[in-house]
Design a protein around this motif. Structure first.
Motif, PDB file in Angstrom:
ATOM      1  N   ILE A  12       0.883  -1.364   0.055  1.00  0.00           N
ATOM      2  CA  ILE A  12      -0.064   0.006  -0.153  1.00  0.00           C
ATOM      3  C   ILE A  12       0.911   1.287   0.008  1.00  0.00           C
ATOM      4  CG2 ILE A  12      -1.716   1.207   1.198  1.00  0.00           C
ATOM      5  CD1 ILE A  12      -2.573  -1.371   0.101  1.00  0.00           C
ATOM      6  N   SER A  13       0.530   2.349  -0.643  1.00  0.00           N
ATOM      7  CA  SER A  13       1.229   3.567  -0.865  1.00  0.00           C
ATOM      8  C   SER A  13       0.527   4.718  -0.413  1.00  0.00           C
ATOM      9  CB  SER A  13       1.743   3.736  -2.223  1.00  0.00           C
ATOM     10  OG  SER A  13       1.922   5.347  -2.364  1.00  0.00           O
ATOM     11  N   ALA A  14       1.137   5.291   0.735  1.00  0.00           N
ATOM     12  CA  ALA A  14       0.332   6.416   1.417  1.00  0.00           C
ATOM     13  C   ALA A  14       0.162   7.571   0.594  1.00  0.00           C
ATOM     14  CB  ALA A  14       1.179   7.045   2.730  1.00  0.00           C
ATOM     15  N   LYS A  15       1.221   7.658  -0.278  1.00  0.00           N
ATOM     16  CA  LYS A  15       0.849   8.719  -1.461  1.00  0.00           C
ATOM     17  C   LYS A  15      -0.209   8.660  -2.284  1.00  0.00           C
ATOM     18  CE  LYS A  15       3.580  11.542  -4.806  1.00  0.00           C
ATOM     19  NZ  LYS A  15       5.099  11.847  -5.211  1.00  0.00           N
ATOM     20  N   GLU A  16      -0.298   7.266  -2.876  1.00  0.00           N
ATOM     21  CA  GLU A  16      -1.403   6.997  -3.801  1.00  0.00           C
ATOM     22  C   GLU A  16      -2.563   6.502  -3.136  1.00  0.00           C
ATOM     23  OE1 GLU A  16       0.388   3.780  -6.170  1.00  0.00           O
ATOM     24  OE2 GLU A  16       2.069   5.092  -6.481  1.00  0.00           O
ATOM     25  N   SER A  17      -2.772   6.004  -2.136  1.00  0.00           N
ATOM     26  CA  SER A  17      -3.899   5.584  -1.253  1.00  0.00           C
ATOM     27  C   SER A  17      -3.917   5.796  -0.129  1.00  0.00           C
ATOM     28  CB  SER A  17      -4.042   4.224  -1.728  1.00  0.00           C
ATOM     29  OG  SER A  17      -5.471   3.743  -1.116  1.00  0.00           O
ATOM     30  N   ALA A  69      -4.217   3.459   3.338  1.00  0.00           N
ATOM     31  CA  ALA A  69      -2.849   3.432   4.110  1.00  0.00           C
ATOM     32  C   ALA A  69      -3.317   3.674   5.536  1.00  0.00           C
ATOM     33  CB  ALA A  69      -1.913   4.349   3.822  1.00  0.00           C
ATOM     34  N   TYR A  70      -4.167   4.632   5.990  1.00  0.00           N
ATOM     35  CA  TYR A  70      -4.580   4.951   7.190  1.00  0.00           C
ATOM     36  C   TYR A  70      -5.317   4.166   8.061  1.00  0.00           C
ATOM     37  CZ  TYR A  70      -5.826   7.805  11.376  1.00  0.00           C
ATOM     38  OH  TYR A  70      -5.619   8.150  12.677  1.00  0.00           O
ATOM     39  N   ASN A  71      -6.262   3.305   7.171  1.00  0.00           N
ATOM     40  CA  ASN A  71      -6.999   2.291   7.747  1.00  0.00           C
ATOM     41  C   ASN A  71      -6.020   1.139   8.040  1.00  0.00           C
ATOM     42  OD1 ASN A  71      -9.320   3.663   7.033  1.00  0.00           O
ATOM     43  ND2 ASN A  71      -9.696   2.673   5.054  1.00  0.00           N
ATOM     44  N   MET A  72      -5.151   0.829   7.165  1.00  0.00           N
ATOM     45  CA  MET A  72      -4.056  -0.336   7.783  1.00  0.00           C
ATOM     46  C   MET A  72      -3.336   0.440   9.041  1.00  0.00           C
ATOM     47  SD  MET A  72      -3.905  -2.658   5.396  1.00  0.00           S
ATOM     48  CE  MET A  72      -1.955  -3.333   5.483  1.00  0.00           C
ATOM     49  N   TYR A  73      -2.995   1.581   9.163  1.00  0.00           N
ATOM     50  CA  TYR A  73      -2.470   1.935  10.584  1.00  0.00           C
ATOM     51  C   TYR A  73      -3.645   1.599  11.618  1.00  0.00           C
ATOM     52  CZ  TYR A  73      -0.283   4.763  14.022  1.00  0.00           C
ATOM     53  OH  TYR A  73       0.117   5.207  15.048  1.00  0.00           O
ATOM     54  N   ARG A  91       5.378   2.805  17.140  1.00  0.00           N
ATOM     55  CA  ARG A  91       6.573   2.864  16.570  1.00  0.00           C
ATOM     56  C   ARG A  91       6.789   3.442  15.103  1.00  0.00           C
ATOM     57  NH1 ARG A  91      10.025  -2.283  17.330  1.00  0.00           N
ATOM     58  NH2 ARG A  91      10.189  -2.422  19.641  1.00  0.00           N
ATOM     59  N   TRP A  92       5.538   3.558  14.442  1.00  0.00           N
ATOM     60  CA  TRP A  92       5.529   3.996  13.133  1.00  0.00           C
ATOM     61  C   TRP A  92       4.703   5.084  13.150  1.00  0.00           C
ATOM     62  CZ3 TRP A  92       9.246   1.030  12.857  1.00  0.00           C
ATOM     63  CH2 TRP A  92       9.334  -0.002  13.073  1.00  0.00           C
ATOM     64  N   HIS A  93       4.885   5.862  11.843  1.00  0.00           N
ATOM     65  CA  HIS A  93       3.809   6.798  11.397  1.00  0.00           C
ATOM     66  C   HIS A  93       3.081   6.057  10.226  1.00  0.00           C
ATOM     67  CE1 HIS A  93       2.529  10.325   9.043  1.00  0.00           C
ATOM     68  NE2 HIS A  93       3.020  10.889  10.088  1.00  0.00           N
ATOM     69  N   TRP A  94       1.820   6.627  10.376  1.00  0.00           N
ATOM     70  CA  TRP A  94       0.886   5.796   9.451  1.00  0.00           C
ATOM     71  C   TRP A  94       1.223   5.876   7.905  1.00  0.00           C
ATOM     72  CZ3 TRP A  94      -1.899   8.027   5.390  1.00  0.00           C
ATOM     73  CH2 TRP A  94      -1.843   9.477   5.345  1.00  0.00           C
ATOM     74  N   LYS A 116       6.198  -1.142   7.155  1.00  0.00           N
ATOM     75  CA  LYS A 116       6.278  -1.489   8.270  1.00  0.00           C
ATOM     76  C   LYS A 116       5.006  -1.676   8.885  1.00  0.00           C
ATOM     77  CE  LYS A 116      10.841   0.843   8.960  1.00  0.00           C
ATOM     78  NZ  LYS A 116      11.451   2.031   9.718  1.00  0.00           N
ATOM     79  N   VAL A 117       4.075  -0.805   8.804  1.00  0.00           N
ATOM     80  CA  VAL A 117       2.598  -0.885   9.108  1.00  0.00           C
ATOM     81  C   VAL A 117       2.135  -2.316   8.728  1.00  0.00           C
ATOM     82  CG1 VAL A 117       0.158  -0.285   9.418  1.00  0.00           C
ATOM     83  CG2 VAL A 117       2.056   1.203   9.681  1.00  0.00           C
TER      84      VAL A 117
END
Length: 157
Positions: A87-92, A96-100, A113-116, A121-122
């Motif tokens: 998943i790409s935070a830039k493209e989706s 990405a936030y839902n995965m976080y 530990r991780w940024h969304w 890593k998430v």
């Protein structure tokens, strides 16, 4: 550019390290981030290839079962239908936030530990949870607790 998984990279390097040791040579690793080198040195902390997730999962720990029962339906659906691609935070960003959010509900300790936007890593932490049937934070704690006698690389000196 070729995309190499961490598992494949570590496996190939273990072969070369073993070959060097068999030839009584000292293997030297040049380059790589601490994330990759860590998994080369501590292979027990690295879950199997994500393709393995499609075929098998470990029984769930009581802690994970409880966390899954508490998930909102949309996050449970995401957990049960994990994407097979990165998943790409830039493209989706919403995906990405839902995965976080999923990781935050399942394993808040790891989510901290991780940024969304650090989707690799998430996503990998959720894969670890699915494969091992326990929280990723517990997997890591067990790996470090057992690492004293299980360090892969030996030094022939």
């Amino acid at each position: 550019m070729s995309c190499v998984s961490l598992t494949l990279w570590a496996d190939k390097n273990h072969i070369q390290i073993d070959k060097s040791h068999a030839e009584n040579k000292l293997p030297i690793l040049v380059g790589g981030t601490s994330y990759w080198v860590h998994h080369l040195l501590f292979p027990q902390s690295l879950p199997a290839n994500p393709e393995h997730l499609k075929r098998t999962s470990a029984p769930q720990s009581p802690e994970l079962s409880h966390a899954l029962m508490q998930l909102p339906q949309e996050l449970l659906s995401l957990y049960n239908n994990m994407p097979t691609y990165s998943i790409s935070a830039k493209e989706s960003p919403e995906r990405a936030y839902n995965m976080y959010e999923l990781l935050s509900h399942l394993d808040p300790e790891m989510a901290k530990r991780w940024h969304w936007k650090d989707t690799r890593k998430v996503q990998r932490n959720i894969e670890i949870i699915k494969e091992r049937g326990m929280l990723a934070s517990k997997v890591i704690k067990e790996a470090y607790a057992n690492s004293g006698s299980r360090l892969y690389v030996s030094f022939p000196c």
